[in-house]
Design a protein around this motif. Structure first.
Motif, short mmCIF file in Angstrom:
data_model
loop_
_atom_site.label_atom_id
_atom_site.label_comp_id
_atom_site.label_asym_id
_atom_site.label_seq_id
_atom_site.Cartn_x
_atom_site.Cartn_y
_atom_site.Cartn_z
N ARG A 127 0.83 -1.20 0.00
CA ARG A 127 0.00 0.00 0.00
C ARG A 127 0.86 1.25 0.00
NH1 ARG A 127 -4.26 -1.83 4.54
NH2 ARG A 127 -2.56 -3.23 5.02
N ILE A 128 0.31 2.32 -0.55
CA ILE A 128 1.09 3.54 -0.79
C ILE A 128 0.54 4.68 0.06
CG2 ILE A 128 1.74 5.27 -2.51
CD1 ILE A 128 1.45 3.06 -4.64
N LEU A 129 1.45 5.38 0.73
CA LEU A 129 1.18 6.70 1.31
C LEU A 129 1.84 7.69 0.37
CD1 LEU A 129 0.41 8.83 3.41
CD2 LEU A 129 2.50 8.21 4.68
N GLY A 130 1.02 8.45 -0.36
CA GLY A 130 1.54 9.41 -1.33
C GLY A 130 1.64 10.80 -0.72
N ILE A 131 2.74 11.48 -1.02
CA ILE A 131 2.94 12.86 -0.55
C ILE A 131 2.62 13.80 -1.71
CG2 ILE A 131 4.52 14.50 0.52
CD1 ILE A 131 6.32 12.07 1.20
N ILE A 132 1.74 14.76 -1.48
CA ILE A 132 1.45 15.78 -2.49
C ILE A 132 2.06 17.10 -2.05
CG2 ILE A 132 -0.59 14.71 -3.50
CD1 ILE A 132 -2.34 16.28 -1.67
N GLY A 133 2.77 17.73 -2.98
CA GLY A 133 3.45 18.99 -2.66
C GLY A 133 4.50 19.29 -3.70
N SER A 134 5.51 20.11 -3.32
CA SER A 134 6.62 20.52 -4.19
C SER A 134 6.09 21.29 -5.40
CB SER A 134 7.45 19.31 -4.63
OG SER A 134 8.03 18.67 -3.53
N CYS A 135 5.92 22.58 -5.20
CA CYS A 135 5.21 23.44 -6.16
C CYS A 135 6.11 23.82 -7.34
CB CYS A 135 4.74 24.69 -5.43
SG CYS A 135 3.65 25.74 -6.39
N PRO A 136 5.59 23.74 -8.57
CA PRO A 136 6.36 24.22 -9.73
C PRO A 136 6.41 25.74 -9.74
CG PRO A 136 4.17 23.53 -10.43
CD PRO A 136 4.28 23.17 -8.98
N PRO A 137 7.48 26.32 -10.27
CA PRO A 137 7.62 27.79 -10.23
C PRO A 137 6.47 28.53 -10.90
CG PRO A 137 9.70 26.75 -10.79
CD PRO A 137 8.67 25.67 -10.79
N TRP A 138 5.88 27.97 -11.93
CA TRP A 138 4.81 28.70 -12.61
C TRP A 138 3.58 28.90 -11.72
CZ3 TRP A 138 0.13 26.41 -12.90
CH2 TRP A 138 0.05 25.02 -12.83
N ALA A 139 3.46 28.11 -10.63
CA ALA A 139 2.28 28.22 -9.76
C ALA A 139 2.55 28.97 -8.47
CB ALA A 139 1.76 26.81 -9.43
N ASN A 140 3.80 29.38 -8.23
CA ASN A 140 4.09 30.11 -6.98
C ASN A 140 4.86 31.41 -7.21
OD1 ASN A 140 6.69 29.29 -7.50
ND2 ASN A 140 6.84 27.87 -5.76
N GLY A 141 4.67 31.98 -8.38
CA GLY A 141 5.30 33.27 -8.66
C GLY A 141 6.76 33.18 -9.03
N GLY A 142 7.18 32.04 -9.56
CA GLY A 142 8.56 31.90 -10.02
C GLY A 142 9.54 31.55 -8.93
N GLN A 143 9.06 31.08 -7.78
CA GLN A 143 9.93 30.73 -6.67
C GLN A 143 10.38 29.27 -6.77
OE1 GLN A 143 10.90 33.08 -4.53
NE2 GLN A 143 9.54 34.61 -5.47
N ASP A 144 11.16 28.86 -5.78
CA ASP A 144 11.63 27.47 -5.74
C ASP A 144 10.48 26.55 -5.34
OD1 ASP A 144 13.33 25.36 -5.92
OD2 ASP A 144 14.74 26.04 -4.38
N TRP A 145 10.72 25.22 -5.41
CA TRP A 145 9.69 24.22 -5.16
C TRP A 145 9.12 24.27 -3.75
CZ3 TRP A 145 10.72 21.07 -1.06
CH2 TRP A 145 12.05 20.99 -0.65
N ASN A 146 9.86 24.82 -2.79
CA ASN A 146 9.42 24.81 -1.39
C ASN A 146 8.63 26.06 -1.01
OD1 ASN A 146 11.62 26.53 -1.52
ND2 ASN A 146 12.89 25.35 -0.08
N TYR A 147 8.22 26.86 -2.00
CA TYR A 147 7.27 27.94 -1.77
C TYR A 147 5.87 27.42 -2.07
CZ TYR A 147 10.77 31.66 -1.27
OH TYR A 147 11.78 32.46 -0.83
N PRO A 148 4.88 27.74 -1.24
CA PRO A 148 3.52 27.26 -1.51
C PRO A 148 2.93 27.94 -2.73
CG PRO A 148 3.50 28.82 0.30
CD PRO A 148 4.96 28.57 -0.02
#
Length: 920
Positions: free
Chosen positions: A116-137
């Motif tokens: 069984r899998i516990l999936g983690i959702i996150g790590s934002c692409p820059p186009w969705a957080n104002g051009g920031q790194d993956w760890n910006y919401p």
């Protein structure tokens, strides 16, 4: 993803409590000397193997060969859960450009191994957080919801749980600075999407680094509990501020207790689970707290055993499965159970042995053992019950000093003991094992230190049941031990009286049992569930039967077979379809009787139901509860060739509540979670549809440790009879009455106990409402039947609980006796018990005869005469031993029949289910 953490924000009050505890630490297991056989009770919760998992943080970005090798190694070790990321930045690197190729293979390979899998959702692409790194919401919440919708929908039924973000309480994973309110808003949006896309999936708050107590406090204050099923922590030893990189067993127990008894109750009454989604030790040579491979193996094993012994911890994921670099100094690697070249570390071999020995075990409340050593203040001792009747003892020293262990096994019913080699899993005799003057196994002088010692003991006659009496007795008192429901003998119900001309008596759910078509709305073959379809041919001619499964995505062809005369056949739906939504239609060339049994968590829990013989446009379900950690699911099956619109309405103690409406495609099934629309202890349901559908309801106790199921009814009645019930010996019996009409209805309950009739309560139920009656407030007996009389048509069910609600089952009632009854389900092999209850509600004695139908044909059962207004219980196991056992009851006058099945006695507690029979 694991990041080195060097600080924690633990609250001052917790630090004081924990620091004070260090001076007074006591052994984990100290038992009072006693000579009587031990009746140790298992803690609630899942078996150890159901709670253990590993992290494979970057599984999805490896090539397919590496994915296959890592999952194969998990499978060989018996690992049942894996946690890895479904990173948004990889799934949608540019807006609208979706790529699931790297995930599909990993998910399918894990599914093929049953992991069984516990999936983690996150790590934002820059186009969705104002051009920031993956760890910006994300700043684009609509895009976030779209990402969650696509991922969860794509892997619906194959990913069992979703963790929303990771270590959001530290700067490395949430920039520009951790913000609990902003995270809870992100969580709220994700939760809404997940609930709609895959209602069966667990939602886990992102695991906080360390304990993260201040951040947890702020998140819960902002309402996080409303959107999750579990909180998660990452209690790496270096984050707990005790200057000690060992497992710190006592401190971990205090932390769990603090979370359970102090923090969570401040903010929610929900029974939130506690998941440890990362914990581990690195062997990095340059990065303290790097430890030796031997210590890594010892600490990992001690940590898993310690957390598995706690009632308050639901999942533990070790970090990590595999070293992702070959550099011994790499601080971000070297946590793995496997080296970079996939050679196993000692920790991998220890993990494999742990799963093999304790995977099916549950910890005990009371220990079987007395233990002692030279320095008992640093001794850890934990005992477990295995499903085959064996017991295990795990012991070690927290001070890392060699010591000498002595122990005594308090139960004299065990024959021998074996010491388990942690590297190979091989058993060997316990050195110096002997019996003392009272016949107890004992040993002294065993070497013990920082490495756990695991001992396993075998009973003289595991799982042996006492020999059956020559004649099946009428049980008038509870069996020895007191609280087993299988021997209940409630007083017989009275025959229907005062029936209105427009209210003809008819058995709910199966109005025409002599039928060639049967329908089952409920069914699940994913997430550890089993679904079995049980077809009984009671006739004198062979019958051809064909099964068809209906899922959330459409129809799936099932098996076809010929049933010999007077026989029974069992079909495992999981061999034909793997889905969370599985309904079934059975078509036969002659009259058959059908039931469906479901089991989950390796048969820790189960429920059963008689099928329906015809769809309807209106259904009623009297029972339901969405408070106190209970789940209530409404299952609607559209077996027809046209789409159908279905609308649910909930009836509570305070009135009617509007539920969902949906369109069901032809030959499909839809599941509705009542908890999304109403929260209460009294929840009944009405389903209305534009075409014919079939409906059921499933309920699960907190943690899904047990459950019950019932078919809906299409014709409410003024009179209901509920034959079973018990209010003594720790049993609860609840009578659940739904008034679906537009006028208030007066209801009166009468209880029929072993000592005679007892007046029950009377109440007025408002229109479109539901009311629950606790029989235990009016009568205290092992044998309790109930009669319900109403001034208008109502729906009625009964629910029973036992062992502090560790076990439960329920049933609708019947409205009229019959001279013939058929019970399709039954099993008397593999530790199952099957009991047939025959009630004579009439004023004349009745002769009854039982015949059992197995996979190989008919077997004659007992015959008996039942006095007027009496009940008799028959143990099918005294006449036939088979996995496939159906029953026919023939009587010279009208009787009422039910069947109860029980399993798991003596190991993880008694689980059970119950069903009414099908009359001819």
């Amino acid at each position: 993803m694991r990041l080195r953490v060097t600080h924690s924000t633990m609250s001052l009050i917790l630090a004081v409590v924990l620091a004070a505890s260090l001076a007074g630490a006591v052994p984990a297991a100290v038992a009072v000397m006693r000579c009587d056989p031990v009746q140790a009770s298992p803690l609630p919760g899942k078996p150890c193997g159901e709670r253990f998992g590993v992290n494979a943080a970057h599984l999805k970005i490896k090539d397919s060969d590496l994915v296959d090798r890592e999952l194969e190694a998990m499978h060989e070790a018996g690992i049942g859960w894996v946690r890895f990321d479904f990173d948004w930045i990889y799934v949608e690197p540019s807006q609208g450009n979706w790529d699931f190729s790297m995930y599909d293979h990993a998910v399918e390979e894990a599914r093929s191994y049953g992991i069984r899998i516990l999936g983690i959702i996150g790590s934002c692409p820059p186009w969705a957080n104002g051009g920031q790194d993956w760890n910006y919401p994300p700043v684009d919440m609509a895009a976030w919801r779209d990402y969650v919708q696509r991922v969860v929908s794509r892997y619906q039924g194959t990913v069992a749980a979703w963790e929303v973000w990771n270590e959001e309480n530290i700067h490395a994973f949430w920039q520009p600075a951790p913000d609990a309110a902003a995270y809870v808003e992100l969580l709220r949006n994700a939760s809404q999407v997940i609930r709609g896309a895959d209602p069966a999936a667990k939602i886990v708050m992102g695991g906080v680094a360390g304990l993260g107590s201040d951040y947890l406090d702020a998140s819960l204050r902002a309402g996080a509990a409303e959107y999750i099923d579990a909180i998660a922590i990452h209690p790496y030893p270096e984050t707990l501020y005790f200057g000690n990189y060992s497992p710190q067993e006592a401190n971990c127990r205090y932390i769990v207790n603090w979370l359970r008894t102090w923090l969570l109750p401040q903010y929610t009454t929900k029974q939130l689970e506690l998941w440890i989604t990362e914990v581990g030790w690195t062997t990095s040579t340059l990065s303290p707290p790097g430890v030796s491979e031997e210590n890594q193996a010892d600490y990992m094993l001690r940590t898993l055993i310690n957390y598995a012994s706690m009632d308050g911890v639901d999942k533990i994921f070790y970090y990590d499965m595999w070293d992702e670099s070959g550099w011994a100094w790499d601080p971000m690697s070297n946590y793995g159970l496997l080296h970079y070249d996939f050679s196993p570390r000692l920790s991998y071999r220890f993990y494999r042995t742990l799963e093999a020995v304790l995977g099916e075990a549950v910890p005990t409340v009371d220990d079987f053992f007395t233990t002692s050593c030279g320095r008992p203040g640093s001794l850890e001792a934990h005992s477990f019950l295995l499903t085959d009747g064996r017991i295990a003892l795990a012991v070690w020293k927290t001070d890392a000093e060699a010591d000498s262990l002595s122990f005594t096994l308090l139960d004299t019913g065990f024959d021998n003991g074996a010491a388990i080699d942690l590297s190979t899993g091989e058993p060997s005799p316990v050195p110096g094992l002997a019996r003392d003057g009272e016949g107890r196994l004992t040993a002294s002088g065993l070497a013990v230190g920082k490495t756990p010692v695991i001992l396993v003991f075998t009973p003289d006659t595991p799982n042996e049941e006492p020999p059956p009496p020559e004649e099946p007795p009428v049980v008038e008192e509870p069996p020895p031990g007191g609280e087993n429901p299988v021997d209940e003998e409630p007083a017989p119900p009275q025959p229907p009286s005062g029936q209105e001309p427009d209210d003809p008596p008819q058995p709910p759910a199966a109005q025409d049992p002599a039928c060639t078509e049967w329908y089952f709305a409920e069914g699940c073959t994913a997430g550890g569930f089993e679904t079995w379809i049980l077809v009984q041919n009671p006739g004198d001619e062979a019958v051809d039967a064909t099964l068809t499964f209906m899922t959330g995505s459409g129809e799936v062809a099932g098996p076809a077979a010929t049933l010999p005369p007077r026989s029974r056949c069992t079909y495992n739906a999981g061999e034909y379809v793997r889905d969370y939504d599985v309904s079934t239609r059975v078509d036969a060339t002659g009259s058959v009787v059908c039931e469906r049994a479901m089991y989950w968590e390796k048969r820790k829990g189960g429920h059963d139901s008689l099928g329906a013989t015809s769809p309807s446009t209106t259904w009623y379900l009297a029972e339901g509860c969405t408070a106190g950690g209970f789940e209530t699911w409404i299952l609607v099956q559209n077996p027809g060739d046209e789409a159908v619109d279905a609308t649910l309405t909930f009836m509570t103690g305070s009135g009617e509540v509007a539920g969902p409406a949906a369109t069901l495609p032809p030959r499909s099934r839809r599941t509705f979670n009542a908890g999304e629309y109403v929260t209460g202890y009294d929840v009944s349901t009405r389903i209305t549809a534009t075409g014919d559908v079939v409906c059921e309801r499933s309920m699960y106790a907190p943690g899904r440790r047990e459950g019950s199921n019932s078919p809906g009814i299409t014709c409410p009645s003024r009179n209901w009879y509920l034959a079973e019930g018990c209010t003594a010996g720790g049993f609860e019996t609840w009578i659940l009455i739904q008034n679906p009409g537009d006028e208030a209805v007066d209801v009166t309950l009468t209880f029929m106990a072993g000592s005679g009739e007892v007046a029950g309560p009377s109440a007025t139920l408002p229109a479109h409402s539901r009311h629950s009656f606790n029989a235990g407030e009016y009568v205290y007996e092992y044998d309790v039947s109930t009669r319900v009389e109403a001034t208008g048509n109502v729906a009625c069910e009964r629910s029973m609980y036992w062992d502090n609600r560790a076990g439960m089952h329920g049933s609708v009632g019947v409205s009229s006796p019959s001279t013939t009854w058929y019970l399709a389900e039954g099993c008397t092999a593999g530790g199952f018990e099957t009991w047939i209850m025959v009630q004579n509600p009439g004023d004349e004695a009745v002769d009854v005869t039982l015949n059992f139908m197995t996979g190989s044909g008919e077997v004659a059962g007992p015959a008996a005469t039942l006095p007027p207004r009496s009940r008799r219980t028959f143990n099918a196991g005294e006449y036939v031993a088979d996995y496939e056992v159906s029953t026919r009851v023939s009587a010279s006058g009208g009787v009422v029949c039910e069947r109860s099945m029980y399993w798991g006695r003596g190991s993880i507690g008694t689980a059970g289910h119950n069903s009414i029979g099908s009359p001819y």
